[in-house]
Write an enzyme that holds these catalytic residues in place. Structure first.
Site, PDB file in Angstrom:
ATOM      1  N   GLY A  59       0.696  -1.267  -0.045  1.00 23.97           N
ATOM      2  CA  GLY A  59       0.086  -0.120  -0.103  1.00 23.97           C
ATOM      3  C   GLY A  59       0.948   1.394  -0.017  1.00 23.97           C
ATOM      4  O   GLY A  59       0.173   2.284   0.105  1.00 23.97           O
ATOM      5  N   GLU A 111       4.190  -6.648   1.522  1.00 23.10           N
ATOM      6  CA  GLU A 111       3.719  -7.092   0.256  1.00 23.10           C
ATOM      7  C   GLU A 111       3.443  -5.841  -0.530  1.00 23.10           C
ATOM      8  O   GLU A 111       2.792  -5.518  -1.019  1.00 23.10           O
ATOM      9  CB  GLU A 111       2.382  -7.778   0.491  1.00 23.10           C
ATOM     10  CG  GLU A 111       2.297  -8.858   0.953  1.00 23.10           C
ATOM     11  CD  GLU A 111       0.798  -9.565   1.369  1.00 23.10           C
ATOM     12  OE1 GLU A 111       0.540 -10.689   0.995  1.00 23.10           O
ATOM     13  OE2 GLU A 111      -0.156  -8.714   1.440  1.00 23.10           O
ATOM     14  N   GLY A 158       3.272  -3.733  -3.995  1.00 25.72           N
ATOM     15  CA  GLY A 158       2.999  -4.257  -5.472  1.00 25.72           C
ATOM     16  C   GLY A 158       3.092  -2.995  -6.222  1.00 25.72           C
ATOM     17  O   GLY A 158       4.321  -2.596  -7.161  1.00 25.72           O
ATOM     18  N   ARG A 159       2.269  -1.719  -6.062  1.00 22.35           N
ATOM     19  CA  ARG A 159       2.267  -0.689  -6.815  1.00 22.35           C
ATOM     20  C   ARG A 159       3.835  -0.019  -6.887  1.00 22.35           C
ATOM     21  O   ARG A 159       4.453   0.456  -7.659  1.00 22.35           O
ATOM     22  CB  ARG A 159       1.525   0.296  -6.198  1.00 22.35           C
ATOM     23  CG  ARG A 159       1.313   1.525  -6.990  1.00 22.35           C
ATOM     24  CD  ARG A 159       0.440   2.703  -6.296  1.00 22.35           C
ATOM     25  NE  ARG A 159      -0.824   2.097  -5.867  1.00 22.35           N
ATOM     26  CZ  ARG A 159      -2.013   2.045  -6.578  1.00 22.35           C
ATOM     27  NH1 ARG A 159      -1.872   2.646  -7.847  1.00 22.35           N
ATOM     28  NH2 ARG A 159      -3.030   1.552  -6.098  1.00 22.35           N
ATOM     29  N   TYR A 217     -11.086   5.010 -11.032  1.00 25.62           N
ATOM     30  CA  TYR A 217     -10.504   6.063  -9.684  1.00 25.62           C
ATOM     31  C   TYR A 217     -10.374   7.417 -10.176  1.00 25.62           C
ATOM     32  O   TYR A 217     -10.144   8.049  -9.158  1.00 25.62           O
ATOM     33  CB  TYR A 217      -9.191   5.537  -9.144  1.00 25.62           C
ATOM     34  CG  TYR A 217      -9.052   4.094  -9.010  1.00 25.62           C
ATOM     35  CD1 TYR A 217     -10.028   3.274  -8.432  1.00 25.62           C
ATOM     36  CD2 TYR A 217      -7.726   3.410  -9.676  1.00 25.62           C
ATOM     37  CE1 TYR A 217      -9.460   1.816  -8.181  1.00 25.62           C
ATOM     38  CE2 TYR A 217      -7.563   2.238  -9.454  1.00 25.62           C
ATOM     39  CZ  TYR A 217      -8.409   1.216  -8.677  1.00 25.62           C
ATOM     40  OH  TYR A 217      -8.179  -0.074  -8.842  1.00 25.62           O
ATOM     41  N   CYS A 220     -15.191   3.438 -26.959  1.00 22.11           N
ATOM     42  CA  CYS A 220     -16.743   3.969 -27.117  1.00 22.11           C
ATOM     43  C   CYS A 220     -17.207   4.375 -25.875  1.00 22.11           C
ATOM     44  O   CYS A 220     -18.301   3.561 -25.472  1.00 22.11           O
ATOM     45  CB  CYS A 220     -17.511   3.236 -27.900  1.00 22.11           C
ATOM     46  SG  CYS A 220     -16.956   2.909 -29.807  1.00 22.11           S
TER      47      CYS A 220
HETATM   48  C1  LIG Z   1      -3.243  -5.271  -3.316  1.00 17.18           C
HETATM   49  C2  LIG Z   1      -2.533  -5.949  -2.188  1.00 17.18           C
HETATM   50  C3  LIG Z   1      -1.249  -5.587  -2.158  1.00 17.18           C
HETATM   51  C4  LIG Z   1      -0.227  -4.429  -2.615  1.00 17.18           C
HETATM   52  O1  LIG Z   1      -0.994  -3.379  -2.676  1.00 17.18           O
HETATM   53  P1  LIG Z   1       0.095  -2.136  -3.383  1.00 17.18           P
HETATM   54  O2  LIG Z   1      -0.964  -0.691  -3.058  1.00 17.18           O
HETATM   55  O3  LIG Z   1       0.082  -2.256  -4.685  1.00 17.18           O
HETATM   56  O4  LIG Z   1       1.182  -1.860  -2.764  1.00 17.18           O
HETATM   57  C5  LIG Z   1      -0.770  -6.118  -0.828  1.00 17.18           C
HETATM   58  N1  LIG Z   1      -1.350  -7.108  -0.184  1.00 17.18           N
HETATM   59  C6  LIG Z   1      -2.589  -7.414  -0.330  1.00 17.18           C
HETATM   60  C7  LIG Z   1      -3.147  -8.434   0.071  1.00 17.18           C
HETATM   61  C8  LIG Z   1      -3.227  -6.821  -1.671  1.00 17.18           C
HETATM   62  O5  LIG Z   1      -4.609  -7.047  -1.743  1.00 17.18           O
END
Ligand SMILES: *Cc1c(COP(=O)(O)O)cnc(C)c1O
Length: 432
Positions: free
Chosen positions: A249, A291, A293-294, A335, A362
């Site tokens: 996050g 964890e 991701g982004r 968003y 479209c």
């Molecule tokens: C989406 C998600 C992440 C990654 O979130 P980011 O904002 O992309 O860092 C990590 N853990 C879980 C369980 C998620 O659903």
């Protein structure tokens, strides 16, 4: 100068990514095109690993949240950095398995896993499964018994934290489809039930409070709440929770005005809370997972488009239409997300105009962005949209039967295809 640090302007006045001319990439591979800078991905993963080591003394592991951007090449890169993976569906898991990922470092997620998914996760031997609800626990217990295995599990917990971010990407509050609620006692009852299960081993707890979060305080608060729960379990049930996943996050810079703290700062501040709370509560410090991701994928990516029509509507706005749109870049329509854009072949010029960049789908809402400062763009120009590495390719669709763009990785002055551009035959491949 640009939101992503790997972007520069080269001697031709073109935008370069990782030192490679993006106009040449567009010529070589066509547009729309996703470009991922391998060095940015690797550097970010190393920084995450280093900070876990630094702040948790080796008692921690980074799992890349592959939903942000997943393909086999990305899995290979993440695996080669010794980083684990968070997979949220059988498709993400299958991609990692086929890429030769170390399955012992995979956490399997999902708020509504099917039996097929659970059976697959158990049969490939993922490191652990993050269980979301009681029905899943019971189904997994049965599957594990049938297969004669005892998978490690974690519980997804809603810590009751309201992270200040977009409503659609908040996940920690009680009104969420993800996980067990703490306040109601649901999570505690689930832990009791899991302890009595014979075929699963409750290894840890998990929380993830949302995405694109700039404040550090909600992360600290989540850690505090989760450790309090771990102490509660120890005191009331005499059971030790050994692992704690604090989720992802971390916010990233999409616009010049965005100023997120470096994630090392989040890591440091949260680790202080973890240490002091463990002492205060007299519990052993759990093994910590994070964890991201982004924050791994987004800054590594740009998307390249070719400009088609330019429409000036006097006193209203100028539309610059590009050869992609919501099918490859869905975050605006989902968003209202904003991006920085650059005319790649005019990158040294001033951004003299404010335009709306539209896609070719479209839907009137099919925009890359509204009122964006941009160099004067005309038909044939190449537009680069910055920091698009996360939640674009992974959320792309074939709306309007558009073909999904190729994904190119760049590294050390070289480029290579990681995902081929879809062909027209791909579009009808499953039609009967
Ligand atoms: C989406 C998600 C992440 C990654 O979130 P980011 O904002 O992309 O860092 C990590 N853990 C879980 C369980 C998620 O659903």
């Amino acid at each position: 100068m640009f939101v992503s640090e790997n972007l520069t302007v080269n001697e031709n006045g073109h935008l370069a990514a990782g030192g490679i001319d993006t106009v040449e990439l567009a010529e070589k591979y066509g547009t729309p095109l996703y470009v991922m800078d391998e060095q940015v991905v690797r550097n970010t993963l190393r920084r995450f690993k280093d900070s876990i080591d630094k702040f948790y003394g080796g008692k921690g592991e980074v799992h890349y949240a592959s939903k942000a951007f997943s393909c086999m090449e990305m899995c290979r890169i993440v695996n080669s950095e010794g980083v684990g993976l968070d997979a949220v569906s059988i498709g993400e898991l299958y991609t990692a398995v086929k890429a030769g990922f170390d399955v012992s470092k995979i956490g399997f997620h999902g708020n509504n896993k099917t039996n097929e998914e659970l059976e697959y996760a158990v049969s490939v031997g993922v490191g652990h499964i993050i269980v979301d609800n009681i029905s899943e626990l019971m189904r997994l217990e049965k599957i594990a018994a049938e297969k004669g295995v005892k998978p490690a599990i974690m519980f997804r917990i809603k810590p009751g934290i309201d992270a200040h971010t977009h409503n659609f990407v908040k996940t920690g509050q009680i009104d969420s489809k993800f996980g067990f609620a703490l306040e109601t006692g649901e999570a505690f009852d689930a832990v009791k039930q899991a302890i009595s299960c014979e075929n699963v081993e409750l290894m840890g707890l998990h929380c993830h409070i949302g995405s694109q979060i700039f404040d550090i305080a909600p992360f600290e608060e989540a850690a505090r709440v989760m450790l309090g729960f771990i102490a509660d379990i120890k005191n009331k049930l005499g059971f030790e929770i050994k692992g704690l996943n604090l989720g992802g996050g971390f916010g990233i810079k999409y616009l010049q005005k965005d100023d997120p703290s470096p994630f090392e700062t989040y890591m440091e501040r949260v680790s202080k809370v973890v240490k002091s709370e463990c002492e205060r509560l007299s519990i052993a410090q759990p093994f910590i997972f994070i964890e991201p991701g982004r924050s791994v994928a987004a800054p590594a990516g740009i998307t390249l488009y070719t400009v088609g029509a330019r429409k000036e509507i006097p006193n209203i706005r100028t539309y610059i239409s590009v050869d992609g749109g919501m099918a490859d870049s869905p975050r605006y329509i989902l968003y209202g997300s904003e991006y920085e854009a650059v005319v790649a072949n005019k990158a040294s010029q001033d951004k003299s105009e404010t335009v709306t960049i539209a896609g070719k789908c479209c839907e009137s809402g099919d925009l890359i962005g509204e009122n964006m400062p941009l160099q004067h763009a005309e038909s044939g120009d190449i537009i680069a949209v910055c920091a698009t590495g996360a939640y674009n390719y992974s959320m792309s669709s074939n709306y309007n039967r558009l073909q999904k763009p190729a994904v190119v990785f760049i590294n050390n002055g070289q480029s290579r295809i990681a995902v081929k551009r879809e062909t027209l035959d791909d579009i009808i491949r499953n039609d009967v």
